[in-house]
Write an enzyme that holds these catalytic residues in place. Structure first.
Site, mmCIF file in Angstrom:
data_model
loop_
_atom_site.group_PDB
_atom_site.id
_atom_site.type_symbol
_atom_site.label_atom_id
_atom_site.label_comp_id
_atom_site.label_asym_id
_atom_site.label_seq_id
_atom_site.Cartn_x
_atom_site.Cartn_y
_atom_site.Cartn_z
ATOM 1 N N GLU A 317 43.394 56.305 114.214
ATOM 2 C CA GLU A 317 44.201 57.255 113.436
ATOM 3 C C GLU A 317 44.447 58.518 114.252
ATOM 4 O O GLU A 317 44.315 59.638 113.761
ATOM 5 C CB GLU A 317 43.503 57.595 112.120
ATOM 6 N N CYS A 413 41.557 58.788 100.617
ATOM 7 C CA CYS A 413 41.629 60.213 100.942
ATOM 8 C C CYS A 413 43.021 60.787 100.705
ATOM 9 O O CYS A 413 43.170 61.944 100.321
ATOM 10 C CB CYS A 413 41.196 60.452 102.382
#
Length: 648
Positions: A317, A413
């Site tokens: 990421e 998230c």
């Protein structure tokens, strides 16, 4: 370096806007209740959360086993923060009562020494604080601190604030440079932001000092995390050796003052940069601000997608190399774009420079709200700039890049992060100093500031018309500084700024993207700004190999994309004419109702059935339709592209 302005509170601004009010209403009326049901495991067909149940078990109110990611607590913390901001937008006594009950559960789960993390309270009590690299205890603590400050600000209730102060004091007692304390720092940055917010809320210097310690300790010993694993002998995710532990992943490879390039996990980096910028402005630390500016320039000029997406590398990421911005394989996590707004906002407090407001606007109108389906019920985690059904979400290398939004995630998230952003939108609109009020965003609103009440009326982003009604609260002169987006040119005849109907030479009054109107204001004073909303072509730097020979379209702050639902034939067969003849029109029906669409001249390349041919393809003239990027993937699975080949 002196901090130029302070942020305002969410409850000082009431959003009254044709574009954003609807989004806030979805958040308050649909998204927050839906997420509450998810957090309580009451929604069938989506990944189980168990976040609230974990706290009940930790509090001794229920029996059971911990379930979820090691950072599951943070989902509930971000939801509570979103609830706090939502209560400022739209009071809801029933929601507030339910939030109070959840806060009481959290308080009961807190340990006698102040420790609070349900994974280690319930599942691994013997291993708390033994793996800062992987286990997110400080990350979860930071989010709970942010929630506590927001809830106290919105409701005046300090129960959660007391809990997080005890938690912060516990952390201060364990970590630091003093002898006998552990010289550690977070594997996932976030607690630095939480500590700074605790400082701003309480005025207690120890919280700011702890934030500085965590920031400045990072990189002093790049091998800290590996040594920690050897010393503790306990790992959460798996076994690592020296070669496998990439310390740049969480920005531990150098001190914050030595880092010149944004590398590693994008969200971790941007949370760190946000805290750095906050601390720099708060302490007037010019060296720290320059470190932030260096990293800002690298992101904006080398690593930022046109949509505002950040972190092009799906492995970790993470930020890609400079100019490496793949479209169909882009990761561009939702949380990274949200964190870029946080970073920009904190940089604005130190220096009123339009480059920060421009990026904040880019993120808001493109790479954040594109994450949520138009009905508010589904979400993207990964946000590509190109989608190919049958490939995206299916083939190796593209499985992370889904063609449609899922309902929820095991690692959730992003949805809760989006809620807290949209609900808190008001605090990004203005800043205020001793001598000036700064307007950063063209969003319809009623703002109650120290120097004046200001009502803004606008139909932005679809029309370039903005009106300010000023009602001063002081007889002294002050400055109203209005951000002028980078694409607005006062040299054009159809761009005009007036005060009470009289034209103002804005060019003479503009500095770093803000026009400064300094005067003694009277009740009923009106400032009007008008500028054209033209379709603009945007080209990438030639070093961005994926976009060579292509063009993207923008109108105002909005980036556009092309979907197969509007255009016959495969999108890769279409070309946009270099002689751009664009028409903009408001969509009057369907799921895209209320959005401005663009039609442009182009051509379609038509070939035969052979895989290869020595005959050139035939070109047919066509009109090609583009829609706002944030609205893609709302009409079923189909192709999508932001960048289109250009010819003519």
């Amino acid at each position: 370096m002196k901090k130029e302005a302070d942020e305002i509170k969410v409850n000082q601004v009431k959003i009254v806007d044709s574009f954003w009010s609807g989004l806030q209403e979805k958040v308050t009326d649909i998204v927050i209740p839906f997420q509450e049901r998810v957090l309580n495991d009451e929604v069938p067909g989506v990944p189980k959360s168990h976040a609230i149940e974990n706290f009940r078990i930790a509090a001794g109110l229920k029996e059971g086993e911990y379930y979820g990611m090691v950072f599951q607590d943070s989902d509930l913390a971000k939801w509570l923060e979103g609830v706090a901001y939502s209560l400022s937008v739209k009071p809801d006594p029933d929601l507030e009562e339910r939030a109070d009950e959840i806060i009481e559960i959290i308080a009961k789960a807190q340990q006698p020494d102040g420790y609070l993390d349900t994974y280690f309270i319930v599942k691994e009590p013997g291993h708390r604080w033994q793996n800062l690299h992987e286990c997110h205890e400080l990350y979860c603590a930071g989010h709970m601190m942010e929630a506590a400050v927001a809830y106290a600000e919105a409701t005046g209730k300090d129960r959660l604030l007391q809990v997080t102060e005890r938690l912060a004091d516990h952390i201060i007692g364990r970590f630091g440079s003093e002898e006998g304390k552990e010289h550690g720092f977070p594997g996932h940055q976030e607690v630095e932001i939480g500590l700074m917010k605790l400082y701003h809320a309480t005025g207690k210097e120890k919280y700011k000092d702890m934030a500085r310690y965590f920031l400045e300790e990072r990189g002093k010993n790049p091998n800290y995390f590996y040594e920690e694993k050897i010393k503790r002998g306990w790992q959460h995710w798996g076994q690592y050796n020296t070669e496998e532990l990439d310390v740049s992943y969480n920005q531990a490879h150098q001190t914050i003052y030595e880092q010149k390039e944004a590398v590693g996990h994008a969200v971790r980096a941007l949370y760190m940069y946000t805290a750095m910028a906050d601390l720099a402005g708060t302490d007037g630390d010019g060296r720290l601000y320059q470190a932030c500016r260096t990293l800002w320039d690298n992101i904006v000029n080398r690593k930022l997608y046109i949509t505002g997406g950040i972190g092009g590398n799906p492995e970790g990421e993470a930020f890609s190399n400079n100019y490496e911005l793949p479209n169909d394989m882009a990761y561009a996590e939702t949380c990274a774009s949200i964190a870029m707004i946080f970073f920009a906002h904190r940089m604005l407090e130190s220096e009123m420079d339009g480059v920060y407001a421009d990026i904040m606007e880019k993120e808001l109108y493109n790479s954040t709200i594109s994450r949520m389906q138009l009905d508010g019920k589904r979400y993207f985690y990964v946000n590509p700039l190109e989608c190919e059904p049958g490939v995206s979400g299916k083939l190796f290398g593209y499985r992370h890049s889904l063609p449609e939004r899922p309902g929820w995630y095991a690692c959730a998230c992003c949805p809760t992060n989006l809620v807290r952003l949209i609900a808190s939108l008001g605090k990004y609109c203005f800043s205020e100093s001793d001598t000036a009020v700064y307007s950063h965003l063209y969003i319809g609103q009623k703002a109650e500031l120290k120097k004046a009440d200001i009502a803004m009326e606008t139909s932005y982003p679809w029309e370039g018309k903005v009106l300010y009604r000023v009602t001063p609260k002081t007889e002294e002169s002050f400055t109203l500084a209005i951000h002028i987006p980078y694409y607005v040119d006062f040299r054009k005849d159809d761009t005009e700024l007036t005060v009470n109907g009289k034209p103002v030479d804005a060019g003479e009054l503009t500095k770093k993207g803000y026009v400064y109107l300094d005067r003694k204001w009277n009740a009923g004073d009106v400032v009007e700004l008008q500028f054209p909303m033209e379709v603009r072509r945007v080209y990438a730097n030639p070093l961005v190999r994926e976009d060579a020979g292509c063009v993207a379209l923008m109108r105002g702050p909005v980036v556009y994309c092309f979907e197969g639902a509007d255009n016959e034939g495969p999108l890769q067969s279409l070309r946009i004419s270099r002689e751009l003849k664009a028409e903009s029109h408001m969509c009057e029906e369907g799921i895209l109702k209320g959005n401005v669409l663009i039609d442009v001249d182009g051509c379609r390349i038509c070939g035969g059935e052979e895989l290869y041919s020595e005959k050139p393809p035939v070109r047919e003239k066509v009109r090609i339709r583009a829609i706002p990027y944030y609205a893609w993937a709302n009409r079923g699975e189909n192709q999508m592209r932001v960048w289109m080949p250009e010819e003519g």
